[in-house]
Scaffold this motif. Structure first.
Motif, short mmCIF file in Angstrom:
data_model
loop_
_atom_site.label_atom_id
_atom_site.label_comp_id
_atom_site.label_asym_id
_atom_site.label_seq_id
_atom_site.Cartn_x
_atom_site.Cartn_y
_atom_site.Cartn_z
N TYR A 46 -9.41 0.48 1.66
CA TYR A 46 -8.73 -0.28 2.64
C TYR A 46 -8.34 0.08 3.69
O TYR A 46 -8.08 1.54 3.87
CB TYR A 46 -7.23 -0.88 1.91
CG TYR A 46 -7.35 -1.37 0.57
CD1 TYR A 46 -7.98 -2.90 0.35
CD2 TYR A 46 -7.21 -0.87 -0.44
CE1 TYR A 46 -8.11 -3.47 -0.62
CE2 TYR A 46 -7.18 -1.38 -1.89
CZ TYR A 46 -7.83 -2.76 -1.88
OH TYR A 46 -7.81 -3.16 -3.16
N SER A 81 -6.35 -3.30 -7.14
CA SER A 81 -6.04 -4.09 -5.85
C SER A 81 -4.54 -4.55 -6.23
O SER A 81 -4.00 -4.30 -7.21
CB SER A 81 -6.65 -5.29 -5.51
OG SER A 81 -6.55 -6.30 -6.59
N ASN A 94 -1.38 0.10 -3.45
CA ASN A 94 -2.53 -0.73 -3.58
C ASN A 94 -2.75 -1.30 -4.89
O ASN A 94 -3.90 -1.55 -5.17
CB ASN A 94 -3.73 -0.33 -2.81
CG ASN A 94 -3.34 -0.47 -1.25
OD1 ASN A 94 -3.02 -1.42 -0.67
ND2 ASN A 94 -3.80 0.82 -0.45
N SER A 117 -12.04 1.71 -4.60
CA SER A 117 -11.56 0.56 -3.67
C SER A 117 -10.98 1.28 -2.39
O SER A 117 -10.72 2.37 -2.38
CB SER A 117 -10.33 -0.39 -4.51
OG SER A 117 -11.00 -0.84 -5.75
N ASN A 130 -5.89 -5.23 2.86
CA ASN A 130 -5.37 -5.06 1.55
C ASN A 130 -4.69 -5.93 0.58
O ASN A 130 -4.11 -5.99 -0.34
CB ASN A 130 -4.68 -3.55 1.33
CG ASN A 130 -3.24 -3.59 1.99
OD1 ASN A 130 -3.17 -4.23 2.75
ND2 ASN A 130 -2.60 -2.68 1.79
N GLY A 170 0.74 -1.33 -0.09
CA GLY A 170 0.00 0.14 -0.15
C GLY A 170 0.81 1.32 -0.15
O GLY A 170 0.18 2.52 -0.17
#
Length: 279
Positions: free
Chosen positions: A184, A199, A64, A182, A226, A40
């Protein structure tokens, strides 16, 4: 290909890596496997670890999965058309995915008006609406009005609320209901926003395709929320012993804790040159 998360997998909260894990990762690279740091973290925070391991022209999946790059080696000649960092030749951008951060940020700021916001400035650092706690962001940091932060597409946006408990912060996020991105959740009052459908798994799939490696031949190790997609996608996905139960449930196996050198324990199963740590 061996895909490794960084925080909570390779390094502890103090950004330290144990000598056992350090030696294991170096042994895997020396054996000819493609080691990919999948994290990430932004590029500026990921590059130093690739340099530390002396990975030659490594692929990095950062932010990520929104940023996938290949670094050049120190010995590569400089290129006039590529921006270098600290005298090095700049990274080769493999894939950059962005999103419009304004709608979701406006919605969250209605519920969390004092939240700290950081927008990634790729390869540079972050633009923020106010200073973050010391040591939480890397690279160059510039404070700017929110209107400027949301003016351009972004690869990664961080929301941080140090003044409240993580549980309250996450409750607010859950009640808002995030769509079109998205996201996380960290172990503190920390939220990472990324482009929808992106991702670590999507970034790794691009690297594997580029290298002609089947997903069945990918070993991935991670510990965080994640990492779930990455562990599900890889031919062998292994959760750290310190991972949340939800992450362990999507993995093929669970290795030892971070403090017990879980990465080295798993790598020793597949690479003869690595001595497994004693329990």
């Amino acid at each position: 290909m061996v895909a490794l998360d960084i925080d909570g997998t390779l390094v502890n909260i103090r950004n330290e890596i144990s000598p056992v894990v350090d030696a294991a990762v170096r042994a895997v690279a020396a054996a000819g496997a493609q080691v990919v740091l999948s994290t990430g973290r932004g590029l500026t925070a990921t590059r130093p670890l690739a340099v530390h391991f002396d990975l030659q022209r490594p692929y990095l999946v950062c932010s990520n999965g929104a940023v996938t790059v290949r670094l050049h080696s120190e010995s590569d000649p400089p290129a006039a058309d590529v921006d270098g960092v600290d005298g090095r030749r700049g990274p080769e951008m493999i894939d950059i995915v962005t999103f419009d951060p304004e709608p979701v940020l406006r919605m969250l700021l209605k519920r969390l008006p004092d939240v700290l916001v950081a927008v990634e400035e790729l390869g540079v650092g972050y633009r923020v609406n106010a200073p973050f706690p010391p040591g939480e962001l890397t690279g160059e940091i510039s404070v700017e009005p929110l209107e400027r932060l949301v003016a351009d597409p972004a690869t990664r946006v961080i929301l941080r609320q140090p003044s409240i408990e993580a549980e309250h912060f996450l409750d607010v996020v859950d009640r808002v209901g995030l769509h079109g991105v998205s996201y996380y959740i960290g172990y503190t009052a920390w939220l990472d926003l990324a482009p929808e459908g992106v991702s670590k798994a999507t970034g790794l799939a691009k690297v594997a395709e580029r290298l002609g490696i089947r997903r069945e031949d990918v070993l991935a190790i991670g510990d965080g929320d994640n990492d779930a997609e990455m562990l599900s996608w890889a031919g062998r996905g292994v959760a750290m012993g310190n991972a949340a139960i939800e992450v362990q449930e999507v993995a093929d196996d669970v290795t030892a804790l971070l403090e017990d050198d879980g990465v080295a324990v798993e790598l020793a199963r597949w690479f003869p040159g690595i001595t497994a740590p004693r329990p």
